[in-house]
Scaffold this active site. Structure first.
Site, mmCIF file in Angstrom:
data_model
loop_
_atom_site.group_PDB
_atom_site.id
_atom_site.type_symbol
_atom_site.label_atom_id
_atom_site.label_comp_id
_atom_site.label_asym_id
_atom_site.label_seq_id
_atom_site.Cartn_x
_atom_site.Cartn_y
_atom_site.Cartn_z
ATOM 1 N N ARG A 39 0.840 -1.214 0.000
ATOM 2 C CA ARG A 39 0.000 0.000 0.000
ATOM 3 C C ARG A 39 0.872 1.261 0.000
ATOM 4 O O ARG A 39 0.601 2.211 -0.721
ATOM 5 C CB ARG A 39 -0.905 0.031 1.230
ATOM 6 C CG ARG A 39 -1.791 -1.195 1.402
ATOM 7 C CD ARG A 39 -3.115 -1.080 0.675
ATOM 8 N NE ARG A 39 -3.987 -2.193 1.046
ATOM 9 C CZ ARG A 39 -4.025 -3.375 0.413
ATOM 10 N NH1 ARG A 39 -3.264 -3.577 -0.659
ATOM 11 N NH2 ARG A 39 -4.832 -4.330 0.822
ATOM 12 N N GLU A 183 -13.762 -14.640 9.711
ATOM 13 C CA GLU A 183 -13.713 -14.103 8.343
ATOM 14 C C GLU A 183 -13.407 -15.184 7.299
ATOM 15 O O GLU A 183 -12.239 -15.468 7.022
ATOM 16 C CB GLU A 183 -12.661 -12.981 8.230
ATOM 17 C CG GLU A 183 -12.592 -12.388 6.823
ATOM 18 C CD GLU A 183 -11.601 -11.240 6.671
ATOM 19 O OE1 GLU A 183 -10.877 -10.934 7.627
ATOM 20 O OE2 GLU A 183 -11.551 -10.673 5.574
ATOM 21 N N LYS A 225 -17.531 -11.996 9.281
ATOM 22 C CA LYS A 225 -17.001 -11.033 8.292
ATOM 23 C C LYS A 225 -16.859 -11.738 6.956
ATOM 24 O O LYS A 225 -15.821 -12.343 6.667
ATOM 25 C CB LYS A 225 -15.654 -10.487 8.773
ATOM 26 C CG LYS A 225 -14.956 -9.585 7.759
ATOM 27 C CD LYS A 225 -13.885 -8.736 8.393
ATOM 28 C CE LYS A 225 -13.107 -7.975 7.337
ATOM 29 N NZ LYS A 225 -12.270 -6.920 7.883
ATOM 30 N N SER A 267 -14.357 -5.535 2.114
ATOM 31 C CA SER A 267 -14.589 -4.909 0.807
ATOM 32 C C SER A 267 -13.954 -5.718 -0.325
ATOM 33 O O SER A 267 -14.472 -5.701 -1.456
ATOM 34 C CB SER A 267 -14.136 -3.459 0.786
ATOM 35 O OG SER A 267 -12.766 -3.310 1.070
ATOM 36 N N GLY A 268 -12.849 -6.384 -0.061
ATOM 37 C CA GLY A 268 -12.320 -7.400 -0.976
ATOM 38 C C GLY A 268 -11.970 -6.981 -2.386
ATOM 39 O O GLY A 268 -12.039 -7.796 -3.303
ATOM 40 N N GLY A 269 -11.621 -5.708 -2.595
ATOM 41 C CA GLY A 269 -11.243 -5.294 -3.944
ATOM 42 C C GLY A 269 -12.338 -4.539 -4.680
ATOM 43 O O GLY A 269 -12.156 -4.127 -5.829
ATOM 44 N N ARG A 299 -9.497 -1.704 2.405
ATOM 45 C CA ARG A 299 -9.228 -0.899 1.215
ATOM 46 C C ARG A 299 -10.323 0.127 0.912
ATOM 47 O O ARG A 299 -10.033 1.258 0.526
ATOM 48 C CB ARG A 299 -9.030 -1.819 0.000
ATOM 49 C CG ARG A 299 -7.664 -2.433 -0.055
ATOM 50 C CD ARG A 299 -7.627 -3.634 -0.979
ATOM 51 N NE ARG A 299 -8.300 -4.791 -0.415
ATOM 52 C CZ ARG A 299 -8.413 -5.962 -1.016
ATOM 53 N NH1 ARG A 299 -7.916 -6.105 -2.225
ATOM 54 N NH2 ARG A 299 -9.016 -6.965 -0.429
HETATM 55 P P1 13P Z 1 -10.661 -5.312 2.638
HETATM 56 O O1 13P Z 1 -11.887 -4.512 3.036
HETATM 57 O O2 13P Z 1 -9.588 -4.502 1.988
HETATM 58 O O3 13P Z 1 -11.016 -6.587 1.932
HETATM 59 O O4 13P Z 1 -9.947 -5.736 4.010
HETATM 60 C C1 13P Z 1 -10.695 -6.235 5.019
HETATM 61 C C2 13P Z 1 -9.903 -7.223 5.774
HETATM 62 O O5 13P Z 1 -9.776 -7.097 6.979
HETATM 63 C C3 13P Z 1 -9.323 -8.366 5.047
HETATM 64 O O6 13P Z 1 -8.883 -9.320 5.955
#
Ligand code: 13P
Length: 349
Positions: A39, A183, A225, A267-269, A299
């Site tokens: 990042r 998650e 999550k 959010s995953g991209g 992200r």
């Molecule tokens: P993102 O929202 O960027 O996917 O990250 C969340 C997260 O904690 C991934 O483990």
């Protein structure tokens, strides 16, 4: 077998509910050393310990961010760092009424014998680490398992080993007075359509909740999550926010017990706006689901902040403004009251 919650479980349930309180969500700022380096490199900033600290301070000290943020997930290095006045980060957050959390998984490794699949590590010594983090102020934790969609993936074994580890982690957290965020992430990589993602997400969640049940995890004292149900990144399929909301909620109604207080999406991209609009669509549906539907974005909350900051002190004010704005947009999405006009205000400000 369980009837009423005991004292420890009731305390966990109160923390879990506080994390999904009305209008607030979670900031995931728990990037591991490799990820934060990526990042920071993207904005031409060296990933030194001081630069990582300064960036996290920018986020956590954003004025009024507590209006939209209930909890922050920290990384091991970050939970041990201080702000520029020497105040430990967990204390800075607590003083704003924000609950500190901690990523406790140690990342994924290839799953031997199963090409293209991974398993998340970090169970050894976890109880000791949880006690240490609790002393530093952490009240919740996160463990991420990853599933890739492919022609023959994920396999039953790939799902099973990760579900088992997620439940081991969750049970240990609860025994140590920490709320586990569970998650299981079905990745967006690939050209599959939304139906395929729904089927895989359903299979993963079924396995995860079967293991959580088998290992005696208290649903009231945890949060889920997950990914949203979406077409793959390389798919040509275009879907509306309403289609995403419908497929995602159908999948969860079939798999997630109503006793779980909240679902906090990753959010995953997705782009920041996509992540907001889709969460908003879910909360705008007429039939209210049994769980709070919230965010735990990394992200989607941080991308505009990083771009604005560029590692320069003179940009901190503007970067914090953009972070506050993004968090407020997601806060509005928690009640289905976000509108794209909110974005114009940010540009004008
Ligand atoms: P993102 O929202 O960027 O996917 O990250 C969340 C997260 O904690 C991934 O483990």
């Amino acid at each position: 077998m369980k009837t009423k919650l005991g004292n420890n479980e009731a305390a966990l349930a109160i923390t879990a509910q506080a994390l999904v309180v009305t209008d607030k969500g979670i900031l995931a700022a728990d990037e591991s050393e490799g990820t934060i380096k990526k990042r920071l490199t993207s904005i031409n900033v060296n990933s030194t310990e001081e630069n990582r600290r300064a960036y996290r301070e920018l986020l956590f000290s954003t004025p009024n961010i507590e209006e939209a943020v209930s909890g922050v997930i920290l990384f091991d290095e970050t939970i041990h760092q201080n702000d520029s006045e020497g105040r430990p980060f967990p204390q800075l957050l607590q003083e704003k009424g924000i609950i500190p959390g901690i990523k406790v998984d140690k990342g994924k490794i290839d799953l031997p014998g199963f090409a293209g699949e991974s398993v998340t590590e970090g169970l050894d010594g976890l109880g000791i680490r949880l006690d240490h983090y609790r002393e530093l102020g952490a009240r919740f934790a996160k463990w991420r398992a990853v599933f890739t969609i492919g022609a023959h993936l994920p396999t039953r074994t790939g799902i099973q080993v990760n579900a088992h580890a997620l439940a081991r982690y969750a049970a240990l957290c609860q025994a140590h007075g920490i709320v586990p965020i569970v998650e299981p992430e079905v990745l967006m990589d690939g050209n599959h359509d939304i139906d395929h993602c729904e089927l895989v997400t359903e299979a993963v969640l079924q396995a995860v909740f079967a293991e959580l049940l088998a290992q005696g995890v208290t649903y009231e004292g945890m949060l889920l999550k997950p990914n949203m149900v979406l077409p793959g990144k390389d798919s040509q399929q275009s879907v509306t926010p309403e289609q995403v909301a419908e497929a995602t909620l159908r999948c969860f109604r079939r798999t997630v017990p109503a006793a779980v207080p909240g679902i906090v999406f990753l959010s995953g991209g997705q782009s920041p706006e996509e992540a907001t609009v889709r969460l908003n669509a879910m909360n705008a549906l007429d039939a209210a689901p049994p769980w709070e539907l919230s965010f735990s974005y990394g992200r989607a909350l941080q991308q505009p902040v990083l771009q604005a900051w560029q590692g320069k002190e003179e940009n901190v004010f503007n970067a914090q403004h953009l972070f506050y704005h993004r968090a407020k947009c997601n806060s509005a999405a928690r009640s289905g009251s976000y509108s794209p006009q909110m974005e114009e205000v940010a540009v004008a400000a």
